[in-house]
Motif scaffolding. Structure first.
Motif, short mmCIF file in Angstrom:
data_model
loop_
_atom_site.label_atom_id
_atom_site.label_comp_id
_atom_site.label_asym_id
_atom_site.label_seq_id
_atom_site.Cartn_x
_atom_site.Cartn_y
_atom_site.Cartn_z
N ASN A 65 41.53 34.06 38.73
CA ASN A 65 41.14 35.16 37.83
C ASN A 65 39.72 35.64 38.07
OD1 ASN A 65 43.60 34.98 36.73
ND2 ASN A 65 42.98 33.81 34.91
N ASP A 66 38.90 34.79 38.65
CA ASP A 66 37.52 35.19 38.87
C ASP A 66 37.25 35.77 40.25
OD1 ASP A 66 36.51 34.69 36.32
OD2 ASP A 66 36.53 32.53 36.72
N PHE A 67 38.33 36.03 41.01
CA PHE A 67 38.16 36.74 42.28
C PHE A 67 38.65 38.18 42.09
CE2 PHE A 67 38.51 32.33 43.70
CZ PHE A 67 37.49 32.25 44.63
N PRO A 68 37.96 39.15 42.70
CA PRO A 68 38.44 40.54 42.59
C PRO A 68 39.84 40.67 43.24
CG PRO A 68 36.33 40.43 43.79
CD PRO A 68 36.75 39.03 43.50
N ASP A 69 40.63 41.63 42.73
CA ASP A 69 42.00 41.78 43.21
C ASP A 69 42.12 42.03 44.70
OD1 ASP A 69 43.45 41.18 41.06
OD2 ASP A 69 43.62 43.24 40.29
N ASP A 70 41.13 42.74 45.26
CA ASP A 70 41.31 43.14 46.66
C ASP A 70 40.89 42.07 47.67
OD1 ASP A 70 38.67 43.33 46.10
OD2 ASP A 70 38.32 45.13 47.31
#
Lengths: 338, 435
Positions: free
Chosen positions: B303-308
């Motif tokens: 959850n703490d990584f950006p989607d891309d």
């Protein structure tokens, strides 16, 4: 160091054409033989190229690796615009390789042999044709290099360059050369009665190559292909072809006198001269496009890359070449009797 | 199916196929030379028969591996031209050395296969050893190129340009050692158990028991040792990934919420939309310990990584990882079981012993393929980690899906054909008299 890399590139390509070419050609000869002679040729092929055929085909991997490491821009154009014939070559290489091994290593020699043989022969004919077609596509002048591929129609971007009369004739011409090399190789391996058969094949192959070569030039001339026009303007290229043609006379003579080594050397030299003629015609502009050409030397990687590649090739060559030489020598010197 | 998916599927499919054949072609020569050595030492004809039948297997698998490898050397460019345009010069070093090693292997195999009764005995045997060593070397080099995609090094990436290229540094990237070690052990485990399993089945069926028992012992010894060492190598890999590719680690573990003292999940069903894993067994603090060697270390969650920058298919990565670890552990215990059975020989009188090893035969390869799915799908959306995205590397030519179908049919047929050929080899071996 760039010249070392170029040398290995040319050397690997040359060995691929001569060694793998003769392999492909052996399959072509088998295809164009009567039923009885097919069995005979199959046995001879296994005896002659069995130990070395796998090594023969690795030269293409070396060529590809040198291209992508040393000349990434060139490799990129090849892979994008000639995707389709290259995929067909791969299909052929795969089927041919497995068929060759299946037919010799299947534990039972039953009716499935017919299927393996058929696969081997057909892919032996088709693969060199598409190798030639790919080369024809490179020099056809029909490659349309554009930064805007999404808006180009599929046919003109990916098909037109190789699916045309000129490229197809280059393909047939190359297959003819393979058959020629193979017939010469087989003459040297056959016994007295079989010799006559392969001498006949060699004669047919030679005539076919000459006719196809003429057709390539004629079609290219009529369609005003840049490559062919500059070939006619280049005295060195013409000289090399004439020299290659003249070598037919001593070749016939040495076949008559059963001089195996000289026969093979002469046939190899003829093919080298033909390649050299193509080379001097348009090096370093290896790719001819609809509106100009691509200079391979302008697609070269950085100095550091070329330096390391050159060193890797020298080391690799120092290990491989003696081994390969020894392998060929071992199995030519020791006659394998079945 | 869009072009990118088709290209990815084709690449995945051809690699899945190639890896099996390449591994067998790389490991089986070792079994072959051990049997050969025993023949030279004991002059027991059983070993000669075994060596010759294994050599046929090596020849068939070597060629299938070689042609699918040739296809791959083209496919890298055919499918990912933009990747190769930039990466080609950088990772050229492992590939050119791999080409050389592979060449040596082909030359040595030529000597070995055709050298019976023609070459001096010891030299002939030694060419077989070179086949094996060169095979392992080329495997390591190719994996090192893959390591570079996970841990790119040996260049500066400034404003979309690759400069200061240093191919040696690229070869010795941070991931090469852990990956190569893990893969080499995996190849020995998978091939060892597969070959041993086939022979175990013959013993189970009471065909040429003496020969198949000798064959079983040679193959399983390699497989068992590798399987027992593999968890250590896995631990190195996990710690390495935790440092270098935290998002891949999070995907492997389906770890969504950043926390200290993170638990390890065994099994479970991934619900990516809700970001949770249900029906799992939870081992408190174990993930923190396995990843960082500290029970209270913080493990960053998906959850703490950006989607891309994270893979889309978390569930696949997680399930593949669980499959790999689960099967690997099972094979490790089977390896230990084998070594115990050397003391307790009466176990080998029990038919169920052989049935067990037969059932284990495909598991090593399943684990190996699952492991590659973890590392490849887990690296997405990147083709070169943090540098180039897979979607920017794919060929502009539309219609790759047809090329994918062609390979699907071709390799499907080849798989059936090779399996059938192997069955015929075994049948032939069982019907032949050993003199």
């Amino acid at each position: 160091m760039l010249y070392v890399v170029l040398f290995f590139l040319a050397f690997s390509l040359l060995l691929y054409v001569l060694l793998a070419g003769a392999d492909f050609g052996a399959g072509i000869i088998e295809q164009f033989s009567s039923k009885h002679n097919r069995t005979l040729t199959k046995k001879t092929i296994y005896r002659v190229i069995g130990p070395v055929w796998e090594a023969n085909h690795i030269w293409i991997i070396i060529v590809i690796v040198i291209l992508w490491v040393g000349f990434p821009g060139f490799y990129n154009i090849l892979m994008v615009y000639l995707h389709i014939p290259l995929t067909l070559i791969l299909l052929g290489i795969t089927l041919r390789g497995v068929a060759f091994v299946f037919r010799h290593y299947d534990a039972y020699k039953d009716k499935t042999q017919l299927l393996y043989d058929w696969m081997f022969r057909v892919s032996s004919v088709v693969t060199p044709i598409f190798l030639g077609v790919t080369f024809g596509g490179l020099i056809s002048g029909d490659i349309e290099i554009t930064a805007n591929l999404e808006n180009t129609n599929f046919y003109s971007a990916y098909i037109a360059s190789w699916f045309n009369l000129f490229s197809l004739f280059v393909g047939f011409f190359f297959a003819g050369i393979c058959a020629f090399l193979a017939s010469i190789m087989l003459i040297g391996e056959a016994n007295k009665t079989e010799r006559r058969l392969y001498v006949k094949k060699a004669r047919i192959a030679t005539i076919t190559v000459i006719i196809l070569g003429f057709l390539v030039l004629a079609v290219g001339f009529v369609q005003e292909k840049v490559f062919v026009l500059s070939f006619f303007k280049n005295p060195y290229a013409i000289g090399l072809i004439v020299f290659s043609a003249l070598l037919i006379l001593p070749l016939l003579n040495s076949i008559k006198n059963e001089r195996r080594i000289i026969t093979r050397a002469l046939a190899g030299l003829q093919v080298i001269l033909i390649l050299l003629a193509a080379f001097v015609t348009h090096f370093p502009d290896i790719i001819i496009t609809t509106n100009g050409s691509v200079n391979i030397l302008e697609t070269v990687a950085t100095n550091q890359v070329i330096k390391v590649l050159g060193i890797a090739l020298i080391i690799g060559g120092a290990i491989i070449l003696p081994g390969l030489f020894h392998l060929m020598k071992s199995f030519k010197m020791i006659k394998i009797l079945e | 199916m869009d072009n990118l998916d088709a290209a990815r599927l084709q690449m995945a499919f051809t690699l899945i196929f190639h890896i099996v054949f390449a591994c067998i072609g790389m490991v089986m020569p070792f079994f072959m030379v051990v049997a050969h050595k025993k023949w030279l030492n004991t002059k027991n004809p059983i070993y000669l028969t075994l060596t010759k039948s294994w050599q046929k297997g090596v020849a068939i698998f070597f060629v299938t591996g070689a042609v699918s490898g040739t296809a791959l050397s083209f496919e890298l460019g055919l499918l990912w031209p933009e990747f190769m345009k930039y990466a080609g010069p950088i990772i050229g070093m492992p590939f050119s050395l791999e080409g050389a090693a592979f060449f040596v292997e082909a030359i040595a195999l030529g000597f070995y296969l055709y050298g019976w009764n023609k070459l001096p005995e010891k030299f002939h045997w030694f060419t077989g050893v070179i086949v094996g060593i060169a095979g392992v070397a080329s495997g390591i080099l190719v994996v090192s190129a893959n390591g570079w995609m996970n841990a790119p090094s040996g260049f500066d990436y400034i404003n979309g340009e690759f400069t200061n290229i240093n191919p040696i540094k690229a070869l010795l990237n941070d991931a090469w050692f852990t990956q190569a070690l893990h893969m080499t052990l995996a190849a020995f485990t998978a091939t060892g158990f597969a070959v041993a399993g086939i022979h175990a089945f013959q013993i189970y069926k009471k065909r040429h028991v003496e020969l198949h028992t000798k064959a079983f012992k040679i193959a399983i010894t390699f497989g068992a040792i590798a399987a027992i060492l593999q968890p250590l190598s896995g631990d190195l890999s996990a710690k390495d990934i935790a440092k270098r590719q935290p998002v891949k680690l999070a995907a492997m573990e389906a770890h969504y919420h950043t926390q200290k003292g993170a638990p390890l999940y065994i099994g479970g069903i991934v619900n990516n939309e809700k970001g949770e894993v249900t029906h799992k067994i939870e081992i408190p603090k174990a993930l923190s310990f396995l990843a960082f060697g500290n029970f209270d270390a913080e493990v960053k969650g998906l959850n703490d990584f950006p989607d891309d920058v994270k893979p889309k298919n978390i569930a696949l990565v997680h399930y593949a990882f669980q499959t790999m670890v689960g099967l690997g552990t099972l094979l490790m215990f089977a390896g230990i079981l084998f070594f115990i059975s050397l003391k307790k020989t009466h176990w080998m009188q029990n038919k169920r012993y052989w049935l067990l090893f037969f059932l284990l035969a495909p598991l090593g390869f399943l684990a190996l393929e699952a492991g590659w799915i973890v590392t490849e799908v887990g690296r997405q959306p990147w083709i070169i980690h943090n540098v180039m995205k897979t979607k920017d590397a794919v060929t502009p030519m539309p219609g790759i899906v047809y090329s994918f179908y062609m390979y699907l049919v071709l390799y499907g047929i080849l798989t059936v054909a090779v399996t059938w050929l192997m069955l015929r080899q075994i049948k032939f071996l069982n019907n032949s008299k050993i003199s």
